[in-house]
Enzyme design. Structure first.
Site, PDB file in Angstrom:
ATOM      1  N   GLY A 171      15.066  10.423  -4.252  1.00  0.00           N
ATOM      2  CA  GLY A 171      13.613  10.409  -4.466  1.00  0.00           C
ATOM      3  C   GLY A 171      13.006  11.707  -3.958  1.00  0.00           C
ATOM      4  O   GLY A 171      11.889  11.734  -3.445  1.00  0.00           O
TER       5      GLY A 171
ATOM      6  N   GLY B  73       9.388  13.166  -5.007  1.00  0.00           N
ATOM      7  CA  GLY B  73       8.184  12.368  -4.768  1.00  0.00           C
ATOM      8  C   GLY B  73       7.293  12.960  -3.687  1.00  0.00           C
ATOM      9  O   GLY B  73       7.573  14.028  -3.136  1.00  0.00           O
ATOM     10  N   GLN B  74       6.209  12.267  -3.388  1.00  0.00           N
ATOM     11  CA  GLN B  74       5.217  12.779  -2.434  1.00  0.00           C
ATOM     12  C   GLN B  74       5.855  13.102  -1.082  1.00  0.00           C
ATOM     13  O   GLN B  74       5.627  14.178  -0.522  1.00  0.00           O
ATOM     14  CB  GLN B  74       4.086  11.756  -2.241  1.00  0.00           C
ATOM     15  CG  GLN B  74       2.947  12.272  -1.368  1.00  0.00           C
ATOM     16  CD  GLN B  74       2.032  11.171  -0.849  1.00  0.00           C
ATOM     17  OE1 GLN B  74       2.349   9.981  -0.915  1.00  0.00           O
ATOM     18  NE2 GLN B  74       0.882  11.563  -0.321  1.00  0.00           N
TER      19      GLN B  74
ATOM     20  N   ASP C  17      20.036   8.314 -10.920  1.00  0.00           N
ATOM     21  CA  ASP C  17      19.175   7.138 -10.883  1.00  0.00           C
ATOM     22  C   ASP C  17      19.586   6.320  -9.651  1.00  0.00           C
ATOM     23  O   ASP C  17      20.778   6.067  -9.451  1.00  0.00           O
ATOM     24  CB  ASP C  17      19.408   6.337 -12.175  1.00  0.00           C
ATOM     25  CG  ASP C  17      18.424   5.199 -12.306  1.00  0.00           C
ATOM     26  OD1 ASP C  17      18.171   4.521 -11.292  1.00  0.00           O
ATOM     27  OD2 ASP C  17      17.907   5.001 -13.417  1.00  0.00           O
TER      28      ASP C  17
ATOM     29  N   TYR D  43       4.909  -4.887  -5.322  1.00  0.00           N
ATOM     30  CA  TYR D  43       5.338  -3.818  -4.415  1.00  0.00           C
ATOM     31  C   TYR D  43       5.559  -4.369  -3.001  1.00  0.00           C
ATOM     32  O   TYR D  43       6.617  -4.153  -2.393  1.00  0.00           O
ATOM     33  CB  TYR D  43       4.262  -2.727  -4.408  1.00  0.00           C
ATOM     34  CG  TYR D  43       4.471  -1.604  -3.422  1.00  0.00           C
ATOM     35  CD1 TYR D  43       5.514  -0.698  -3.571  1.00  0.00           C
ATOM     36  CD2 TYR D  43       3.597  -1.432  -2.352  1.00  0.00           C
ATOM     37  CE1 TYR D  43       5.686   0.342  -2.677  1.00  0.00           C
ATOM     38  CE2 TYR D  43       3.760  -0.386  -1.454  1.00  0.00           C
ATOM     39  CZ  TYR D  43       4.808   0.493  -1.623  1.00  0.00           C
ATOM     40  OH  TYR D  43       4.973   1.527  -0.729  1.00  0.00           O
TER      41      TYR D  43
ATOM     42  N   LYS E  60       8.977  -4.853  -0.672  1.00  0.00           N
ATOM     43  CA  LYS E  60       9.125  -4.247   0.656  1.00  0.00           C
ATOM     44  C   LYS E  60       9.514  -5.303   1.705  1.00  0.00           C
ATOM     45  O   LYS E  60      10.319  -5.025   2.599  1.00  0.00           O
ATOM     46  CB  LYS E  60       7.831  -3.528   1.059  1.00  0.00           C
ATOM     47  CG  LYS E  60       7.561  -2.249   0.253  1.00  0.00           C
ATOM     48  CD  LYS E  60       8.622  -1.176   0.494  1.00  0.00           C
ATOM     49  CE  LYS E  60       8.355   0.105  -0.257  1.00  0.00           C
ATOM     50  NZ  LYS E  60       9.444   1.087  -0.141  1.00  0.00           N
TER      51      LYS E  60
ATOM     52  N   ILE F 192      -0.240   7.725   2.879  1.00  0.00           N
ATOM     53  CA  ILE F 192       0.156   9.070   3.311  1.00  0.00           C
ATOM     54  C   ILE F 192      -0.705  10.110   2.586  1.00  0.00           C
ATOM     55  O   ILE F 192      -0.778  10.124   1.360  1.00  0.00           O
ATOM     56  CB  ILE F 192       1.660   9.326   3.036  1.00  0.00           C
ATOM     57  CG1 ILE F 192       2.530   8.265   3.729  1.00  0.00           C
ATOM     58  CG2 ILE F 192       2.050  10.741   3.483  1.00  0.00           C
ATOM     59  CD1 ILE F 192       2.464   8.241   5.255  1.00  0.00           C
TER      60      ILE F 192
HETATM   61  N1  SER Z   1       0.468   4.196  -0.205  1.00  0.00           N
HETATM   62  C1  SER Z   1       1.082   3.005  -0.706  1.00  0.00           C
HETATM   63  C2  SER Z   1       0.324   2.432  -1.835  1.00  0.00           C
HETATM   64  O1  SER Z   1      -0.867   2.633  -1.862  1.00  0.00           O
HETATM   65  C3  SER Z   1       1.196   1.982   0.378  1.00  0.00           C
HETATM   66  O2  SER Z   1       2.472   1.934   0.858  1.00  0.00           O
HETATM   67  O3  SER Z   1       0.877   1.774  -2.659  1.00  0.00           O
END
Ligand code: SER
Length: 320
Positions: free
Chosen positions: A8, A11-12, A52, A142, A146, A172
């Site tokens: 990953g 990504g950010q 992947d 999501y 988690k 973040i």
């Molecule tokens: N920054 C994430 C989101 O907004 C939270 O883990 O989905």
């Protein structure tokens, strides 16, 4: 020197974690793995590969070829995208994690880092100073991936003695790579619109308070947790806090530097997600067990974000 794999990487978080790890461990020792996205040039200072996260064979080949000791597995769909495509969120976030954990066990990888999120919490969770151990009944796909992921990590630790460590990241905030499809993305977009247009329309209401963290603190926490002596750690997964604020509070902070800045709100479906998340986080376990302490509050973060984004936009316009 340990060999590190970052899955990953474009990504950010990955796009900033890879250069930081390369500073510490050496360019050649940090293997960046992305999926489809063309890597930015700053990730080409060391090995960059495509794979992947759910492709076990491809991961096994990379781990074996590069004799990987440590994996940072960051590939995931965020909350808003996950609601739009729950099947893909399940596939990437959970099947991807299980694939990585299985590869780690089979290849005797020493350590795995996997990010959890404040999205593990839900409306039944105490929303102020949310404890490390509390009710976790998320309402998003999501969040659900988690929670299950956290349990999976604990299971692999107990059953396979795998040293897997995790942080529940708050929203973040960063200026290098945009976050993609999260509920806290407004706290990044607001800076770009403030500089470019002098105004911003938030997709959560002005009084929606959420826990947030600036990228330098996110990188510091991630690396510090991974470097912590195993004997210090009583948890696999840690709450982490730095600051909490609403769009109105961040707008006030930005106005100190851009007095004409205006912020209004047009809440969309992400408001429903935000309403189920905590306002503030109790991170005393991280502080006492591995010495966590943030460097950035809202005002210090705002000053740096404005400075960095102004410089970045200047370079972009100069090059046009
Ligand atoms: N920054 C994430 C989101 O907004 C939270 O883990 O989905």
């Amino acid at each position: 020197m340990q060999k590190i794999l970052v899955i990953g990487a474009t990504g950010q978080i990955g796009s900033e974690l890879v250069p930081r790890l390369r500073e510490i461990y050496g360019n050649e020792n940090v293997i960046a793995v992305g999926h489809k996205t063309t890597p930015p040039s700053h990730l080409l200072t060391g090995p960059f590969l495509f794979a992947d996260a759910t492709n076990k064979q491809a991961l096994n080949d990379i781990i074996q070829e590069h004799q990987i000791d440590v994996i940072y597995h960051l590939a995931a769909l965020l909350s808003a995208t996950g609601e739009k495509n729950p099947d893909l969120a399940w596939q990437v976030n959970l099947n991807g994690l299980k694939t990585v954990l299985d590869c780690a066990v089979e290849n005797k990888v020493k350590q795995v880092f996997w990010p959890s999120s404040i999205a593990v919490f839900g409306p039944e969770t105490p929303s102020v100073n949310t404890p490390n151990e509390t009710i976790m009944r998320p309402k998003t796909m999501y969040g659900l991936t988690k929670v299950a992921g956290e349990l999976l990590c604990e299971y692999y630790h107990q059953t396979h003695n795998l040293d897997v460590r995790s942080i529940r990241y708050p929203g973040i905030i960063s200026h290098q790579t945009m976050p993609g499809g999260g509920t806290t993305d407004w706290a990044v977009a607001i800076f770009y619109d403030a500089i470019k247009n002098g105004c911003y329309t938030s997709f959560v209401s002005s009084d929606t308070v959420l826990p947030m963290m600036y990228m330098p603190d996110c990188l510091k926490a991630t690396i510090n947790l991974m470097q912590a002596d195993a004997s210090q750690l009583k948890h696999r997964c840690y709450n982490l806090a730095a600051m909490s604020f609403s769009p109105a509070e961040l707008a006030t902070e930005i106005k100190k530097h851009i007095p004409a800045f205006e912020c209004d709100c047009l809440p969309d479906s992400r408001q429903i997600i935000a309403n189920t998340w905590p306002k503030s986080i109790d991170d005393s376990a991280a502080r006492s067990e591995w010495g966590w302490q943030p460097d950035y509050n809202i005002s210090k973060m705002t000053i740096d974000m404005l400075e960095q984004i102004r410089a970045k936009l200047l370079i972009t316009t100069t090059n046009e």
